[in-house]
Design a protein around this motif. Structure first.
Motif, mmCIF file in Angstrom:
data_model
loop_
_atom_site.group_PDB
_atom_site.id
_atom_site.type_symbol
_atom_site.label_atom_id
_atom_site.label_comp_id
_atom_site.label_asym_id
_atom_site.label_seq_id
_atom_site.Cartn_x
_atom_site.Cartn_y
_atom_site.Cartn_z
ATOM 1 N N GLY A 37 0.808 -1.221 0.000
ATOM 2 C CA GLY A 37 0.000 0.000 0.000
ATOM 3 C C GLY A 37 0.837 1.266 0.000
ATOM 4 O O GLY A 37 0.466 2.283 0.578
ATOM 5 N N GLY A 38 1.985 1.214 -0.659
ATOM 6 C CA GLY A 38 2.847 2.387 -0.761
ATOM 7 C C GLY A 38 3.890 2.476 0.343
ATOM 8 O O GLY A 38 4.600 3.468 0.452
ATOM 9 N N MET A 39 3.992 1.437 1.153
ATOM 10 C CA MET A 39 4.981 1.449 2.237
ATOM 11 C C MET A 39 6.416 1.393 1.706
ATOM 12 O O MET A 39 7.320 1.969 2.282
ATOM 13 N N VAL A 40 6.606 0.682 0.598
ATOM 14 C CA VAL A 40 7.911 0.601 -0.050
ATOM 15 C C VAL A 40 7.717 0.969 -1.512
ATOM 16 O O VAL A 40 6.847 0.409 -2.185
ATOM 17 N N THR A 41 8.531 1.902 -2.002
ATOM 18 C CA THR A 41 8.459 2.315 -3.400
ATOM 19 C C THR A 41 9.853 2.225 -4.009
ATOM 20 O O THR A 41 10.819 2.721 -3.439
ATOM 21 N N ILE A 42 9.910 1.581 -5.155
ATOM 22 C CA ILE A 42 11.167 1.408 -5.882
ATOM 23 C C ILE A 42 11.061 2.163 -7.204
ATOM 24 O O ILE A 42 10.066 2.044 -7.917
ATOM 25 N N ASP A 70 10.289 -8.718 2.155
ATOM 26 C CA ASP A 70 9.284 -9.175 1.178
ATOM 27 C C ASP A 70 8.706 -8.000 0.391
ATOM 28 O O ASP A 70 8.481 -8.110 -0.821
ATOM 29 N N LEU A 71 8.457 -6.876 1.065
ATOM 30 C CA LEU A 71 7.916 -5.692 0.383
ATOM 31 C C LEU A 71 8.931 -5.147 -0.622
ATOM 32 O O LEU A 71 8.567 -4.761 -1.741
ATOM 33 N N ILE A 72 10.189 -5.117 -0.237
ATOM 34 C CA ILE A 72 11.234 -4.630 -1.150
ATOM 35 C C ILE A 72 11.341 -5.546 -2.365
ATOM 36 O O ILE A 72 11.415 -5.082 -3.504
ATOM 37 N N ILE A 73 11.328 -6.840 -2.130
ATOM 38 C CA ILE A 73 11.398 -7.804 -3.243
ATOM 39 C C ILE A 73 10.182 -7.651 -4.162
ATOM 40 O O ILE A 73 10.327 -7.616 -5.395
ATOM 41 N N ALA A 74 9.001 -7.537 -3.587
ATOM 42 C CA ALA A 74 7.776 -7.414 -4.400
ATOM 43 C C ALA A 74 7.809 -6.150 -5.253
ATOM 44 O O ALA A 74 7.505 -6.195 -6.459
ATOM 45 N N ALA A 75 8.194 -5.026 -4.656
ATOM 46 C CA ALA A 75 8.233 -3.763 -5.407
ATOM 47 C C ALA A 75 9.322 -3.818 -6.485
ATOM 48 O O ALA A 75 9.112 -3.345 -7.611
ATOM 49 N N THR A 76 10.467 -4.404 -6.168
ATOM 50 C CA THR A 76 11.558 -4.503 -7.138
ATOM 51 C C THR A 76 11.155 -5.388 -8.315
ATOM 52 O O THR A 76 11.370 -5.026 -9.477
ATOM 53 N N ASN A 77 10.573 -6.543 -8.031
ATOM 54 C CA ASN A 77 10.125 -7.425 -9.115
ATOM 55 C C ASN A 77 9.077 -6.755 -9.985
ATOM 56 O O ASN A 77 9.071 -6.924 -11.205
ATOM 57 N N ASP A 78 8.194 -5.983 -9.367
ATOM 58 C CA ASP A 78 7.152 -5.288 -10.117
ATOM 59 C C ASP A 78 7.761 -4.236 -11.045
ATOM 60 O O ASP A 78 7.398 -4.148 -12.221
#
Length: 104
Positions: A37-42, A70-78
């Protein structure tokens, strides 16, 4: 026959120039993805270089580092998927109809 070959070479050179311009444009683009929900943005550029990571303070919990990872990985993969999709869309116009394995 020689005229046809010269004409074809000119067309190939023209297409190569357009491909290089499209690739340069891609490299200059900026892509952004977030998770939680915008907690981590890459943010990354079209060369797949990460240019910024923004982490909201409230998501940093020393007792739950795995969630942040997990949030960093998800945002990076996206963001990397966005770059791949845009690259395929933009560069695919040059390989359409050519049966060239491994091209974009």
């Amino acid at each position: 026959m020689k005229g046809n070959m010269n004409n074809m070479m000119k067309q190939m050179q023209k297409m190569q120039k357009k491909m290089m311009q499209a690739q340069d444009e891609l490299h200059e683009m900026s892509f952004e993805a977030s998770a939680g929900g915008g907690m981590v943005t890459i943010t990354a550029n079209g060369k797949k270089e990460i240019t910024d990571i923004a982490i909201k303070e409230e998501v940093v919990d020393p007792d739950d580092i795995e969630m942040l990872q997990d949030l960093i990985i998800a945002a990076t993969n996206d963001v990397l998927k966005q770059i791949d999709d845009k690259t395929n869309q933009q560069m695919g116009q040059f390989t359409k109809g050519l049966n060239m394995p491994g091209m974009f």
